[in-house]
Design an enzyme around this catalytic site. Structure first.
Site, PDB file in Angstrom:
ATOM      1  N   VAL A 176      -2.969 -11.996  -3.879  1.00 16.35           N
ATOM      2  CA  VAL A 176      -2.089 -10.397  -4.101  1.00 16.35           C
ATOM      3  C   VAL A 176      -0.936 -10.569  -3.387  1.00 16.35           C
ATOM      4  O   VAL A 176      -0.209  -9.404  -3.545  1.00 16.35           O
ATOM      5  CB  VAL A 176      -3.023  -9.240  -3.909  1.00 16.35           C
ATOM      6  CG1 VAL A 176      -4.164  -9.245  -5.263  1.00 16.35           C
ATOM      7  CG2 VAL A 176      -3.664  -9.231  -2.397  1.00 16.35           C
TER       8      VAL A 176
ATOM      9  N   ASP B 258     -14.433   9.020  -3.787  1.00 16.11           N
ATOM     10  CA  ASP B 258     -15.685   9.017  -2.941  1.00 16.11           C
ATOM     11  C   ASP B 258     -16.752   9.261  -3.717  1.00 16.11           C
ATOM     12  O   ASP B 258     -17.043  10.066  -4.593  1.00 16.11           O
ATOM     13  CB  ASP B 258     -15.302  10.554  -2.286  1.00 16.11           C
ATOM     14  CG  ASP B 258     -16.496  10.937  -1.237  1.00 16.11           C
ATOM     15  OD1 ASP B 258     -17.610  10.767  -1.626  1.00 16.11           O
ATOM     16  OD2 ASP B 258     -16.149  11.161   0.079  1.00 16.11           O
ATOM     17  N   HIS B 259     -17.588   8.257  -3.818  1.00 17.23           N
ATOM     18  CA  HIS B 259     -18.452   8.190  -4.963  1.00 17.23           C
ATOM     19  C   HIS B 259     -19.450   9.336  -4.864  1.00 17.23           C
ATOM     20  O   HIS B 259     -20.117   9.567  -5.751  1.00 17.23           O
ATOM     21  CB  HIS B 259     -19.140   6.639  -4.840  1.00 17.23           C
ATOM     22  CG  HIS B 259     -20.225   6.567  -4.103  1.00 17.23           C
ATOM     23  ND1 HIS B 259     -19.917   5.916  -2.800  1.00 17.23           N
ATOM     24  CD2 HIS B 259     -21.564   6.336  -4.143  1.00 17.23           C
ATOM     25  CE1 HIS B 259     -21.175   5.949  -2.000  1.00 17.23           C
ATOM     26  NE2 HIS B 259     -22.036   6.159  -3.042  1.00 17.23           N
TER      27      HIS B 259
ATOM     28  N   HIS C 137     -18.251  11.123   2.723  1.00 13.22           N
ATOM     29  CA  HIS C 137     -19.058  11.707   1.985  1.00 13.22           C
ATOM     30  C   HIS C 137     -19.849  12.880   2.681  1.00 13.22           C
ATOM     31  O   HIS C 137     -20.308  13.830   1.918  1.00 13.22           O
ATOM     32  CB  HIS C 137     -20.397  10.777   1.800  1.00 13.22           C
ATOM     33  CG  HIS C 137     -19.921   9.268   1.259  1.00 13.22           C
ATOM     34  ND1 HIS C 137     -18.891   9.152   0.441  1.00 13.22           N
ATOM     35  CD2 HIS C 137     -20.339   8.270   1.844  1.00 13.22           C
ATOM     36  CE1 HIS C 137     -18.972   7.974   0.349  1.00 13.22           C
ATOM     37  NE2 HIS C 137     -19.664   7.070   1.059  1.00 13.22           N
TER      38      HIS C 137
HETATM   39  N1  NDP Z   1     -19.594  -3.400  -2.648  1.00 13.66           N
HETATM   40  C1  NDP Z   1     -20.115  -2.243  -2.430  1.00 13.66           C
HETATM   41  O1  NDP Z   1     -21.049  -1.579  -2.708  1.00 13.66           O
HETATM   42  C2  NDP Z   1     -18.844  -1.191  -1.850  1.00 13.66           C
HETATM   43  C3  NDP Z   1     -17.532  -1.582  -1.651  1.00 13.66           C
HETATM   44  N2  NDP Z   1     -16.482  -0.600  -1.293  1.00 13.66           N
HETATM   45  C4  NDP Z   1     -15.171  -0.890  -1.192  1.00 13.66           C
HETATM   46  O2  NDP Z   1     -14.827  -1.801  -2.214  1.00 13.66           O
HETATM   47  C5  NDP Z   1     -13.826  -2.877  -1.699  1.00 13.66           C
HETATM   48  C6  NDP Z   1     -14.335  -4.207  -2.341  1.00 13.66           C
HETATM   49  O3  NDP Z   1     -15.532  -4.449  -1.593  1.00 13.66           O
HETATM   50  P1  NDP Z   1     -16.396  -5.650  -2.221  1.00 13.66           P
HETATM   51  O4  NDP Z   1     -16.370  -5.857  -3.714  1.00 13.66           O
HETATM   52  O5  NDP Z   1     -17.952  -5.332  -1.378  1.00 13.66           O
HETATM   53  O6  NDP Z   1     -15.737  -6.821  -1.381  1.00 13.66           O
HETATM   54  P2  NDP Z   1     -15.615  -8.445  -1.914  1.00 13.66           P
HETATM   55  O7  NDP Z   1     -15.738  -9.004  -0.619  1.00 13.66           O
HETATM   56  O8  NDP Z   1     -17.073  -8.532  -2.577  1.00 13.66           O
HETATM   57  O9  NDP Z   1     -14.767  -8.777  -2.847  1.00 13.66           O
HETATM   58  C7  NDP Z   1     -13.424  -8.855  -2.425  1.00 13.66           C
HETATM   59  C8  NDP Z   1     -12.840  -9.058  -3.422  1.00 13.66           C
HETATM   60  O10 NDP Z   1     -11.250  -9.356  -2.890  1.00 13.66           O
HETATM   61  C9  NDP Z   1     -10.709 -10.520  -3.680  1.00 13.66           C
HETATM   62  N3  NDP Z   1      -9.431 -10.877  -2.793  1.00 13.66           N
HETATM   63  C10 NDP Z   1      -9.876 -10.892  -1.557  1.00 13.66           C
HETATM   64  N4  NDP Z   1      -8.552 -11.607  -0.705  1.00 13.66           N
HETATM   65  C11 NDP Z   1      -7.824 -11.624  -2.054  1.00 13.66           C
HETATM   66  C12 NDP Z   1      -6.421 -11.798  -2.016  1.00 13.66           C
HETATM   67  N5  NDP Z   1      -5.604 -12.148  -0.971  1.00 13.66           N
HETATM   68  N6  NDP Z   1      -5.899 -12.044  -3.183  1.00 13.66           N
HETATM   69  C13 NDP Z   1      -6.510 -11.605  -4.375  1.00 13.66           C
HETATM   70  N7  NDP Z   1      -7.755 -11.408  -4.243  1.00 13.66           N
HETATM   71  C14 NDP Z   1      -8.396 -11.244  -2.970  1.00 13.66           C
HETATM   72  C15 NDP Z   1     -12.058 -11.255  -3.706  1.00 13.66           C
HETATM   73  O11 NDP Z   1     -11.528 -12.342  -4.821  1.00 13.66           O
HETATM   74  P3  NDP Z   1     -11.634 -13.858  -4.296  1.00 13.66           P
HETATM   75  O12 NDP Z   1     -12.743 -14.258  -3.312  1.00 13.66           O
HETATM   76  O13 NDP Z   1     -11.843 -14.536  -5.633  1.00 13.66           O
HETATM   77  O14 NDP Z   1     -10.291 -14.025  -3.846  1.00 13.66           O
HETATM   78  C16 NDP Z   1     -13.137 -10.333  -4.275  1.00 13.66           C
HETATM   79  O15 NDP Z   1     -12.874 -10.538  -5.373  1.00 13.66           O
HETATM   80  C17 NDP Z   1     -13.678  -2.713  -0.445  1.00 13.66           C
HETATM   81  O16 NDP Z   1     -12.537  -1.673  -0.098  1.00 13.66           O
HETATM   82  C18 NDP Z   1     -15.199  -1.914   0.024  1.00 13.66           C
HETATM   83  O17 NDP Z   1     -14.863  -1.026   1.157  1.00 13.66           O
HETATM   84  C19 NDP Z   1     -16.965   0.721  -1.390  1.00 13.66           C
HETATM   85  C20 NDP Z   1     -18.173   1.121  -1.651  1.00 13.66           C
HETATM   86  C21 NDP Z   1     -19.149   0.231  -1.925  1.00 13.66           C
HETATM   87  O1  LIG Z   2     -20.138   4.395   0.815  1.00 11.70           O
HETATM   88  C1  LIG Z   2     -21.311   4.086   1.356  1.00 11.70           C
HETATM   89  O2  LIG Z   2     -22.296   4.664   0.605  1.00 11.70           O
HETATM   90  C2  LIG Z   2     -23.523   3.771   0.881  1.00 11.70           C
HETATM   91  C3  LIG Z   2     -24.690   4.903   0.609  1.00 11.70           C
HETATM   92  O3  LIG Z   2     -24.365   5.427  -0.933  1.00 11.70           O
HETATM   93  P1  LIG Z   2     -25.413   5.871  -1.588  1.00 11.70           P
HETATM   94  O4  LIG Z   2     -25.081   6.304  -2.958  1.00 11.70           O
HETATM   95  O5  LIG Z   2     -26.555   4.671  -1.979  1.00 11.70           O
HETATM   96  O6  LIG Z   2     -26.172   7.046  -1.189  1.00 11.70           O
HETATM   97  C4  LIG Z   2     -23.583   3.386   2.168  1.00 11.70           C
HETATM   98  O7  LIG Z   2     -25.018   2.372   2.175  1.00 11.70           O
HETATM   99  C5  LIG Z   2     -22.597   2.378   2.515  1.00 11.70           C
HETATM  100  O8  LIG Z   2     -22.979   2.119   3.938  1.00 11.70           O
HETATM  101  C6  LIG Z   2     -21.436   3.295   2.531  1.00 11.70           C
HETATM  102  O9  LIG Z   2     -20.281   2.408   2.793  1.00 11.70           O
END
Ligand code: NDP
Ligand SMILES: O=C1O[C@H](COP(=O)(O)O)[C@@H](O)[C@H](O)[C@H]1O
Length: 495
Positions: A90, A181-182, A244
């Site tokens: 990106v 904010d989920h 939250h």
């Molecule tokens: N996972 C969760 O439950 C939650 C996540 N979030 C937020 O969502 C966001 C994503 O989290 P999550 O899915 O867990 O993170 P992951 O680390 O699992 O995924 C990161 C993604 O970013 C891509 N990526 C990283 N660097 C680059 C780059 N330079 N160019 C293109 N693509 C890139 C990776 O693809 P690739 O490796 O193929 O490059 C991958 O698809 C974060 O902001 C997190 O705080 C919020 C609430 C809950």
């Molecule tokens: O945003 C977040 O929320 C989860 C908790 O979400 P819930 O819907 O399961 O209550 C939390 O585990 C996580 O650390 C935080 O980033």
């Protein structure tokens, strides 16, 4: 757009190979598709660095839906066939020109009319860069609408949040930005307004004349899992409280909006945040408690403490638990504490709000009433959804004693169906252009200003963090926070 219209859009997911996309976004989109909530004229473009093809993405999407959703998978292939993948970093500007071409082609193929959602499911350090290239390379120039969905965390403190906001505002206007904010997508969080403003019995009591205190708890059984790297930089204050917990407090405390429009509701929520009593340095220790989970036992099995978790420093001072007392300096709430509590590795996975009413000035049954016979309204946010009103009634028999009577409403019991997932609702809201359940910049700004005062005081405090055993409801200090006001936490794990 009315709720009965089916929005059509291309949804571009930055971070399509990641955890959030897999666990939340694909299943939510599929549910919307299955229910016919979104138009069949849609396409999803996934972006990540991995050298996947369209076919790889499609099979990953299929797998994630089969894992996350039990039951009916009718039309899954048809759904997956509308997914496309474009591998690029990106930070590479020229790739956005190719993305623009690709979106143009898909737009024509699926007759989407130029509507685009750009979903940032990536680490926040990329949000500003992506927004800027989307604008500079003309990806946002379409004949339809464009919307930017931003995942948390929105900054690390007020200064970084402002910087991020300035960057994205160069490319998108405030009404095109949807800050997720989920918790605002949860059924019972949305129900807070209805409980308050659609019931003649509650609103007249919803003030400092009748409410003694409000307790908001969001506890988790899970530990930090494999998110140690992120969590070490965040802690419970930034991870849960800034967003939250503060959002739930504003919904509980806000004045009735003039009407149910996005602007009016947000305006009332912002007033609550403006009325929060700022906490001076020396008061932080009295009003906010932090702690870290230690080793403990769950269902007979020992789990390790935070310091032994992956990617966590062995002398980490990161808090995994926060309890706090917030005061709102306005006419309605003067003198009513709002207690909040959140933590990992606690006794139960539960989010509940307890509204404790004041005792009557003169209670004829004061010597007959059961201990703790306060009137409570409990709003069950999760995992059970519903509410309980705790009253006192006559104990059956001849003694004239009273006993506690619980009026229970369980959403699952009544409807017999699962309520939509928070992400499902929020994705749909974004596609119909309803930003009510997303955070406005002013909310984020005020919330960070409040949180910064706490984290700065903690940064200066060199004393060791209290610890709480995994599987408990937090440290003793969190109980003392309420005891000093002659209250106690209601035992939510038993409600
Ligand atoms: N996972 C969760 O439950 C939650 C996540 N979030 C937020 O969502 C966001 C994503 O989290 P999550 O899915 O867990 O993170 P992951 O680390 O699992 O995924 C990161 C993604 O970013 C891509 N990526 C990283 N660097 C680059 C780059 N330079 N160019 C293109 N693509 C890139 C990776 O693809 P690739 O490796 O193929 O490059 C991958 O698809 C974060 O902001 C997190 O705080 C919020 C609430 C809950
Ligand atoms: O945003 C977040 O929320 C989860 C908790 O979400 P819930 O819907 O399961 O209550 C939390 O585990 C996580 O650390 C935080 O980033």
């Amino acid at each position: 757009m009315q709720n009965n219209e089916q929005p059509k859009s291309i949804i571009v997911i930055f971070g399509a190979t990641g955890d959030l996309a897999k666990r939340k976004l694909y299943p939510s989109l599929f549910r919307l598709f299955q229910k016919g909530s979104i138009s069949e004229q849609f396409a999803v473009v996934g972006i990540g660095r991995r050298e996947w093809s369209d076919e790889t993405l499609r099979s990953q999407v299929k797998e994630s839906i089969q894992t996350e959703i039990s039951g009916d998978h009718t039309n899954l292939d048809e759904f997956c066939n509308q997914f496309y993948y474009k591998p690029f970093n990106v930070t590479s500007q020229h790739s956005y020109t190719e993305l623009k071409e690709m979106l143009h082609t898909l737009d024509k193929r699926h007759q989407i009319g130029g509507n685009r959602v750009f979903y940032m499911a990536m680490a926040p350090e990329f949000f500003g860069t992506i927004a800027q290239y989307l604008k500079s390379e003309g990806v946002t120039e379409t004949e339809g609408w464009t919307r930017l969905v931003i995942e948390k965390p929105f900054g690390h403190d007020l200064a970084s949040a402002k910087k991020l906001n300035d960057e994205i505002r160069e490319a998108f206007s405030e009404d095109e930005i949807y800050r997720i904010d989920h918790y605002l997508g949860k059924e019972m969080v949305q129900n807070i307004q209805v409980i308050r403003f659609a019931n003649a019995v509650f609103e007249p009591l919803w003030n400092n004349q009748h409410i003694a205190n409000i307790q908001v708890t969001s506890s988790e059984r899970l530990g930090v899992e494999d998110r140690g790297g992120y969590y070490e930089n965040s802690g419970a204050l930034r991870d849960m409280v800034q967003n939250h917990m503060m959002q739930m407090v504003t919904l509980l405390a806000m004045e009735p909006p003039l009407r149910l429009s996005t602007e009016e509701i947000r305006s009332e929520k912002i007033k609550v945040l403006r009325a929060l009593r700022p906490i001076a340095d020396q008061q932080v220790q009295e009003s906010f408690i932090r702690a870290q989970y230690g080793q403990g036992v769950y269902d007979g099995e020992t789990v390790q403490g935070y310091l032994k978790e992956k990617n966590v420093s062995p002398d980490s001072q990161t808090e995994t638990f926060v309890a706090g007392k917030l005061l709102i300096d306005n006419y309605r709430w003067a003198g009513v504490p709002f207690y909040i509590r959140t933590g990992k590795r606690m006794a139960a996975k539960s989010t509940k709000i307890v509204i404790e009413f004041k005792p009557q000035p003169h209670n004829l049954y004061h010597d007959k009433i059961e201990k703790n016979g306060s009137n409570l309204l409990v709003i069950h946010i999760q995992p059970d959804e519903g509410m309980t009103l705790m009253l006192n009634g006559k104990k059956i028999g001849t003694t004239g004693d009273t006993s506690s009577v619980n009026l229970n409403y369980s959403q699952h019991g009544i409807d017999g169906i699962n309520t939509p997932e928070a992400y499902e609702r929020l994705l749909f809201d974004c596609m119909i252009g309803d930003a009510t359940n997303f955070a406005h910049w002013d909310e984020v700004n005020l919330s960070w200003a409040y949180i910064d005062a706490i984290s700065e005081a903690w940064d200066e405090d060199q004393s060791n963090l209290p610890s709480y055993p995994s599987g408990s409801m937090g440290p003793r200090e969190a109980n003392e926070l309420l005891e000093q006001d002659e209250f106690h936490w209601w035992p939510i794990e038993k409600m």
